[in-house]
Design a protein around this motif. Sequence first.
Motif, short mmCIF file in Angstrom:
data_model
loop_
_atom_site.label_atom_id
_atom_site.label_comp_id
_atom_site.label_asym_id
_atom_site.label_seq_id
_atom_site.Cartn_x
_atom_site.Cartn_y
_atom_site.Cartn_z
N GLY A 79 0.72 -1.23 -0.02
CA GLY A 79 -0.19 0.02 -0.01
C GLY A 79 0.79 1.24 -0.04
N SER A 80 0.56 2.33 0.63
CA SER A 80 1.25 3.60 0.83
C SER A 80 1.96 3.90 1.89
N ASP A 81 2.12 2.60 2.84
CA ASP A 81 2.97 2.66 4.02
C ASP A 81 4.18 2.35 3.64
N PRO A 82 5.23 3.26 3.92
CA PRO A 82 6.71 3.13 3.67
C PRO A 82 7.11 1.91 4.38
N ILE A 83 7.03 1.53 5.52
CA ILE A 83 7.40 0.58 6.33
C ILE A 83 6.96 -0.97 5.52
N ALA A 84 5.71 -0.91 5.39
CA ALA A 84 5.14 -2.30 4.72
C ALA A 84 5.65 -2.54 3.29
N ALA A 85 5.76 -1.17 2.57
CA ALA A 85 6.64 -1.46 1.34
C ALA A 85 8.14 -1.83 1.61
N THR A 86 8.81 -1.25 2.28
CA THR A 86 10.30 -1.57 2.68
C THR A 86 10.24 -3.07 3.07
N SER A 87 9.27 -3.57 3.84
CA SER A 87 9.18 -5.11 4.18
C SER A 87 9.08 -5.63 3.14
N ALA A 88 8.12 -5.43 2.45
CA ALA A 88 7.65 -6.27 1.08
C ALA A 88 9.13 -6.10 0.28
N TRP A 89 9.83 -5.15 0.13
CA TRP A 89 10.86 -5.27 -0.78
C TRP A 89 11.93 -6.14 -0.28
N ALA A 90 12.13 -5.99 1.00
CA ALA A 90 13.05 -6.67 1.74
C ALA A 90 12.89 -8.17 1.38
N LEU A 91 11.65 -8.66 1.66
CA LEU A 91 11.28 -10.07 1.60
C LEU A 91 11.84 -10.54 0.07
N SER A 92 11.72 -9.62 -0.72
CA SER A 92 12.33 -10.47 -2.14
C SER A 92 13.80 -9.96 -2.58
N HIS A 93 14.51 -9.63 -1.40
CA HIS A 93 15.95 -9.16 -1.49
C HIS A 93 16.65 -10.02 -0.38
N LEU A 94 16.11 -11.15 0.23
CA LEU A 94 17.01 -11.60 1.43
C LEU A 94 18.33 -11.99 1.44
N ASP A 95 18.66 -12.40 -0.16
CA ASP A 95 19.95 -12.65 -0.20
C ASP A 95 20.89 -11.74 -0.41
N GLU A 96 20.59 -10.35 -0.30
CA GLU A 96 21.68 -9.15 -0.34
C GLU A 96 21.74 -8.73 1.04
N GLU A 97 22.98 -7.52 1.05
CA GLU A 97 22.94 -6.98 2.42
C GLU A 97 21.73 -6.18 2.55
N LEU A 98 21.34 -6.17 3.90
CA LEU A 98 20.16 -5.39 4.21
C LEU A 98 20.25 -4.90 5.58
#
Length: 315
Positions: free
Chosen positions: A207-226
């Motif tokens: 949605g428009s929540d930056p924390i939710a959006a970032t969390s969703a992004w992180a889930l697809s980039h778990l193999d990277e440095e976070l």
Amino acid sequence: MKIAIYAFDGITMFHLAVPQMVFDEVARQGLAEWQTVLFSDRAGSIQTAEGYSIGGIRGLSAAEDADVVVVPSWVDDGRAPRPAFRRTLVDAHDRGTTVAGLCLGAIAVADAGLLSGRSAVTHWHSAEHLAARHPDITVDASVLYLDHGDVLTSAGTASGLDACLHVVRTRLGADAANRVARSLVVAPHREGGQAQYIERPIPVGAGSDPIAATSAWALSHLDEELSVERLAEVAHMSRRSFIRAFRATTGSTPAAWVRSRRLDEARRMLETTDLPVDQIAASCGFGNPVTLRQNFASAFGSTPSSYRRRFDARP
């Protein structure tokens, strides 16, 4: 030894049968003269959750000469025990009787005041409820059972088997517990704790929540440095603002959340793929298998290999 097991209307057959199966097997194997009896607030019969009627239930007096009193579960609405039953538990404990609260039975034992100032465990789903109801109790949702000698509690459902086998082991020795376990075709001592069975849903939707959006992004980039800095950059927030907003939204720090999500993904891959541990470690962002094993053991009390053997869901 006499073991009195508390029965009540609405109890499941499994919860009621676990202590009977384990302790009666001691007698069947000729290991000791152990006897189990079912008792309730009044003599007569009870109706199980499955609709069976069980007769021959004794009254509260059946617990008066018991060596062990077991509360194998508790009512779904979590109501407090009736005063007479509470007194029965307290009186039994005062006489030196061991009191065991299996699964949600820990709630009734706690309500009787027998866990005040101590640690306890119950089904992970009710751990927060027990902690809020009794702030003086340290609730450990990760272990399978906790034994204080005079009072014992266990985690959810099948953990009652572990706790009852533990009673056999402490009273009659490891060989007796192993014989009972082999007869029942269960592990005499399970590795790990309740944490490995707790479902940790991954939040979806941004949605428009930056924390939710970032969390969703992180889930697809778990193999990277976070790192926190990178996550804050994705959220278009300052590091400090991001940490504050993330904790307010998730109740966790970014680092702890990322670690938990990586462990979730590692569990999924162990359950559904035949990939080697080192490849799973890389895919989940742990970098190397040593780091994965250390984090996995800390979170679940088990190694990745043991977890895979237990929860392998491949066809």
